[in-house]
Design a protein around this motif. Structure first.
Motif, PDB file in Angstrom:
ATOM      1  N   HIS A 113       0.743  -1.108   0.038  1.00 56.73           N
ATOM      2  CA  HIS A 113       0.051   0.038   0.027  1.00 56.73           C
ATOM      3  C   HIS A 113       0.762   1.361  -0.101  1.00 56.73           C
ATOM      4  N   ALA A 114       0.243   2.285  -0.933  1.00 56.57           N
ATOM      5  CA  ALA A 114       1.157   3.548  -0.897  1.00 56.57           C
ATOM      6  C   ALA A 114       0.663   4.136   0.249  1.00 56.57           C
ATOM      7  N   PRO A 115       1.317   5.406   0.613  1.00 54.34           N
ATOM      8  CA  PRO A 115       0.888   6.180   1.770  1.00 54.34           C
ATOM      9  C   PRO A 115      -0.708   6.457   1.877  1.00 54.34           C
ATOM     10  N   HIS A 116      -1.294   6.758   0.446  1.00 54.88           N
ATOM     11  CA  HIS A 116      -2.769   7.220   0.590  1.00 54.88           C
ATOM     12  C   HIS A 116      -3.696   5.977   0.658  1.00 54.88           C
ATOM     13  N   GLU A 117      -3.210   5.084   0.834  1.00 57.64           N
ATOM     14  CA  GLU A 117      -3.987   3.592   0.641  1.00 57.64           C
ATOM     15  C   GLU A 117      -4.065   3.061   2.080  1.00 57.64           C
ATOM     16  N   PRO A 118      -4.942   2.008   2.378  1.00 56.55           N
ATOM     17  CA  PRO A 118      -6.441   2.125   1.792  1.00 56.55           C
ATOM     18  C   PRO A 118      -7.166   3.204   2.224  1.00 56.55           C
ATOM     19  N   VAL A 119      -8.199   3.764   1.662  1.00 59.31           N
ATOM     20  CA  VAL A 119      -9.401   4.791   1.893  1.00 59.31           C
ATOM     21  C   VAL A 119     -10.258   4.228   2.535  1.00 59.31           C
TER      22      VAL A 119
END
Length: 231
Positions: A113-119
């Motif tokens: 997961h990238a820093p903006h994931e998960p939402v």
């Protein structure tokens, strides 16, 4: 004010299958199927109503009756993106269940997961982390979305996926979800062969040792395990 039970689906290797199966198991109730990122639209007869770019009246009318309503905003490549926050908030007061896809994986069986994931939506009741065992024995660069987020994996892109890599991807999702371990269930999907079932055992044991409910499954053939998660 009453609000829907919110169930997030995250990870890779069967999220859409899990999402639609959960929705269909609760079809007698008022179900909203959507995303906080992007999702392919679910068409009838899998769902009962498909609402693309709905206004409040259209969406709330769709959710006023039992069945599955798939809703989102028109996005690129034929996908749907998240509903506006105010519209989603209204919808949550009208439906009984909200099942939503919380991240993407480019159709690969594993991911980091990238820093903006998960939402993850506030007040999410439960998170279901999916991981695909079809990745086992294949080069991680071919089957792990965002594998370069791990410098050691980026340096060894042809390393074959083993149980340790699968476990690391799952634990990445656990950490990034921000949910309590008691709010999470892991599904090791695509347990299609005896070798995959055997490889899943140490992963399941490691997760159970951390207090995380975890199962191996073949979601494409049998989704009964989902009934115990969201009765």
């Amino acid at each position: 004010m009453r609000s829907a039970k919110k169930i997030a689906i995250l990870g890779a290797g069967g999220k859409t299958t899990a999402l639609t199966a959960l929705a269909q198991q609760h079809r007698a109730a008022r179900v909203l199927l959507t995303t906080t990122t992007h999702i392919l639209p679910v068409h009838p007869p899998v769902c009962d109503r498909l609402c693309i770019d709905p206004d409040a009246q259209t969406l709330l009318e769709a959710l006023s009756q039992p069945g599955i309503t798939c809703a989102g905003m028109k996005a690129q490549a034929g996908k749907l993106s998240a509903l506006p926050p105010d519209l989603l908030a209204q919808a949550c007061t009208c439906c009984d269940w909200l099942f939503y896809e919380a991240d993407g994986a480019k159709r690969l069986p594993l991911k980091l997961h990238a820093p903006h994931e998960p939402v993850i939506l506030p007040d999410t009741t439960h998170g279901i982390i999916v991981a695909g065992l079809s990745a086992l024995g294949k080069p991680l660069s071919q089957v792990v979305h965002r594998y370069t987020l791990r410098p050691d994996w980026e340096q060894t892109p042809m390393r074959l996926v083993d149980a340790d890599i699968v476990l690391n991807c799952v634990l990445d999702a656990v950490q990034c979800s921000g949910l309590l371990t008691t709010q999470l269930t892991v599904l090791l999907n695509q347990a299609d062969t005896p070798a995959q079932v055997q490889a899943a055992r140490p992963i399941l044991a490691a997760l159970h040792a951390q207090g995380i409910a975890a199962y191996s499954a073949q979601l494409a053939k049998n989704c009964d395990v989902l009934t115990a998660i969201c009765p």
